[in-house]
Design a protein around this motif. Structure first.
Motif, PDB file in Angstrom:
ATOM      1  N   ASP A   1      -3.166  27.890  23.285  1.00 24.91           N
ATOM      2  CA  ASP A   1      -1.823  26.919  23.876  1.00 24.91           C
ATOM      3  C   ASP A   1      -1.646  25.848  25.001  1.00 24.91           C
ATOM      4  OD1 ASP A   1      -0.286  28.510  21.967  1.00 24.91           O
ATOM      5  OD2 ASP A   1      -0.281  30.351  24.151  1.00 24.91           O
ATOM      6  N   HIS A   2      -3.207  25.772  26.132  1.00 28.47           N
ATOM      7  CA  HIS A   2      -3.239  25.214  26.629  1.00 28.47           C
ATOM      8  C   HIS A   2      -3.352  23.331  26.517  1.00 28.47           C
ATOM      9  CE1 HIS A   2      -5.773  22.435  30.070  1.00 28.47           C
ATOM     10  NE2 HIS A   2      -4.368  23.046  29.901  1.00 28.47           N
TER      11      HIS A   2
ATOM     12  N   HIS B   1      -6.756  23.107  34.950  1.00 26.10           N
ATOM     13  CA  HIS B   1      -6.222  22.015  35.537  1.00 26.10           C
ATOM     14  C   HIS B   1      -7.606  21.430  36.431  1.00 26.10           C
ATOM     15  CE1 HIS B   1      -4.026  18.302  37.020  1.00 26.10           C
ATOM     16  NE2 HIS B   1      -4.833  18.147  37.898  1.00 26.10           N
TER      17      HIS B   1
ATOM     18  N   ASP C   1      -4.521  31.572  24.725  1.00 21.85           N
ATOM     19  CA  ASP C   1      -3.468  30.855  26.068  1.00 21.85           C
ATOM     20  C   ASP C   1      -4.738  29.645  25.935  1.00 21.85           C
ATOM     21  OD1 ASP C   1      -1.653  30.527  28.708  1.00 21.85           O
ATOM     22  OD2 ASP C   1      -3.880  30.307  29.396  1.00 21.85           O
TER      23      ASP C   1
ATOM     24  N   ASP D   1       2.886  11.873  22.023  1.00 25.06           N
ATOM     25  CA  ASP D   1       3.448  11.393  22.819  1.00 25.06           C
ATOM     26  C   ASP D   1       3.459   9.826  23.317  1.00 25.06           C
ATOM     27  OD1 ASP D   1       5.366  12.752  21.413  1.00 25.06           O
ATOM     28  OD2 ASP D   1       5.851  14.682  23.218  1.00 25.06           O
TER      29      ASP D   1
ATOM     30  N   ARG E   1      -4.050  28.052  33.538  1.00 29.86           N
ATOM     31  CA  ARG E   1      -3.404  26.674  34.116  1.00 29.86           C
ATOM     32  C   ARG E   1      -3.903  26.174  35.479  1.00 29.86           C
ATOM     33  NH1 ARG E   1      -2.477  28.131  29.727  1.00 29.86           N
ATOM     34  NH2 ARG E   1      -0.847  27.010  28.424  1.00 29.86           N
TER      35      ARG E   1
ATOM     36  N   HIS F   1      -0.142  17.724  22.150  1.00 33.25           N
ATOM     37  CA  HIS F   1       0.758  17.222  21.740  1.00 33.25           C
ATOM     38  C   HIS F   1       1.629  15.750  22.885  1.00 33.25           C
ATOM     39  CE1 HIS F   1       3.145  20.075  18.547  1.00 33.25           C
ATOM     40  NE2 HIS F   1       2.463  20.868  20.073  1.00 33.25           N
ATOM     41  N   ARG F   2       1.175  16.012  24.202  1.00 31.97           N
ATOM     42  CA  ARG F   2       1.112  15.049  25.141  1.00 31.97           C
ATOM     43  C   ARG F   2       0.188  13.652  24.645  1.00 31.97           C
ATOM     44  NH1 ARG F   2      -1.158  16.609  30.205  1.00 31.97           N
ATOM     45  NH2 ARG F   2       0.415  18.487  30.100  1.00 31.97           N
TER      46      ARG F   2
ATOM     47  N   ALA G   1      -3.272  22.607  22.531  1.00 34.92           N
ATOM     48  CA  ALA G   1      -2.014  22.013  22.052  1.00 34.92           C
ATOM     49  C   ALA G   1      -0.776  21.610  22.961  1.00 34.92           C
ATOM     50  CB  ALA G   1      -1.086  23.783  21.030  1.00 34.92           C
ATOM     51  N   GLU G   2      -0.831  21.663  24.313  1.00 32.33           N
ATOM     52  CA  GLU G   2       0.287  21.591  24.845  1.00 32.33           C
ATOM     53  C   GLU G   2      -0.588  19.817  25.142  1.00 32.33           C
ATOM     54  OE1 GLU G   2       0.538  23.836  28.655  1.00 32.33           O
ATOM     55  OE2 GLU G   2       1.262  25.150  27.716  1.00 32.33           O
ATOM     56  N   ARG G   3      -1.548  19.993  25.257  1.00 30.56           N
ATOM     57  CA  ARG G   3      -2.175  18.275  26.058  1.00 30.56           C
ATOM     58  C   ARG G   3      -1.772  17.656  24.583  1.00 30.56           C
ATOM     59  NH1 ARG G   3      -5.089  17.110  30.471  1.00 30.56           N
ATOM     60  NH2 ARG G   3      -4.758  18.894  32.013  1.00 30.56           N
TER      61      ARG G   3
END
Length: 177
Positions: free
Chosen positions: A99-100, A19, A96, A110, A15, A106-107, A102-104
Motif C-alpha cells: 500500500d505504501h 519515511h 501495508d 501525478d 509509515r 501514484h504520487r 502504491a501511494e508513492r
C-alpha cells in the motif's frame, strides 16, 4: 511476538519507519506534517519505535527538538521462527508495504511532469521477467543487493543528485511445484 514486529504492526508506525528509511532523518514536527497528524501522536509512536530498537535520536537536535533516524539494522529479530500471531503480523506488514509503495507510485505519476525529461524517462513503473533456478535467483538477488550498495551514496556531494526510492517485489509467476 518480538518487540520490533509488535511495534511495526500499526499503520502510523510503519509509515514513520518507511519515511525515515526512504527520506532520511526527521524531526517529530516534520513527520507530523508529512504524515498529516499532530506532533503529540508522532512523539508517542516514536517512543514506541525507539523502545523497540527501530529508531533512534541522532543527537542532532536541540533542547526542544529531537532528530530521528532508523536505528542500525538488527534483522536477527525477524529471522526467528514465527508463531501464528507473528505470521499474521508479517502478512499485514507486507500488505501495508505494498500500500505504501502504491501511494508513492501514484504520487510520482501525478508529479512527474514537474521533473526534467531524463528523470521522467528513467523513473516510474517497469517490470521484467527472469527465468532462473532457486540457486540462480538467490545469486541474482545478491548481485542486485551489491549493485544497490555500490550506488547507495554515489551522488553524495553532487549538486544534481536526487534521492531515489527503489521498491522491488519479486514473485513467482508459475504455480508452485
Amino acid at each position: 511476538m518480538s518487540q520490533p514486529r509488535r511495534a511495526l504492526a500499526h499503520p502510523l508506525r510503519s509509515r514513520i519507519v518507511a519515511h525515515l528509511r526512504i527520506d532520511g532523518a526527521a524531526t517529530g514536527a516534520e513527520l507530523a506534517r508529512v504524515l498529516e497528524t499532530n506532533t503529540g501522536v508522532i512523539s508517542y509512536h516514536l517512543r514506541v519505535l525507539e523502545a523497540a530498537g527501530l529508531v533512534e535520536d541522532t543527537g542532532l537536535g536541540n533542547a526542544k527538538t529531537r532528530v530521528w533516524a532508523i536505528a542500525e539494522d538488527d534483522d536477527d529479530e525477524f529471522d526467528a521462527p514465527l508463531d501464528d500471531d507473528e505470521a499474521a503480523t508479517d502478512r499485514w506488514l507486507d500488505h501495508d508495504y505494498v500500500d505504501h509503495f502504491a501511494e508513492r507510485a501514484h504520487r510520482w505519476i501525478d508529479e512527474q511532469d514537474a521533473w526534467a525529461p531524463i528523470w521522467q524517462e528513467s523513473c516510474g513503473l517497469r517490470d521484467s521477467a527472469v527465468l532462473a533456478t532457486e540457486e540462480q535467483f538467490v545469486a541474482y538477488l545478491a548481485e542486485l543487493d551489491e549493485l544497490n550498495e555500490r550506488y547507495r551514496r554515489i551522488g553524495a556531494g553532487s549538486p544534481g543528485a536526487r534521492r531515489m526510492a527503489l521498491f522491488f517485489a519479486p514473485y513467482p509467476v508459475d504455480p508452485p511445484r
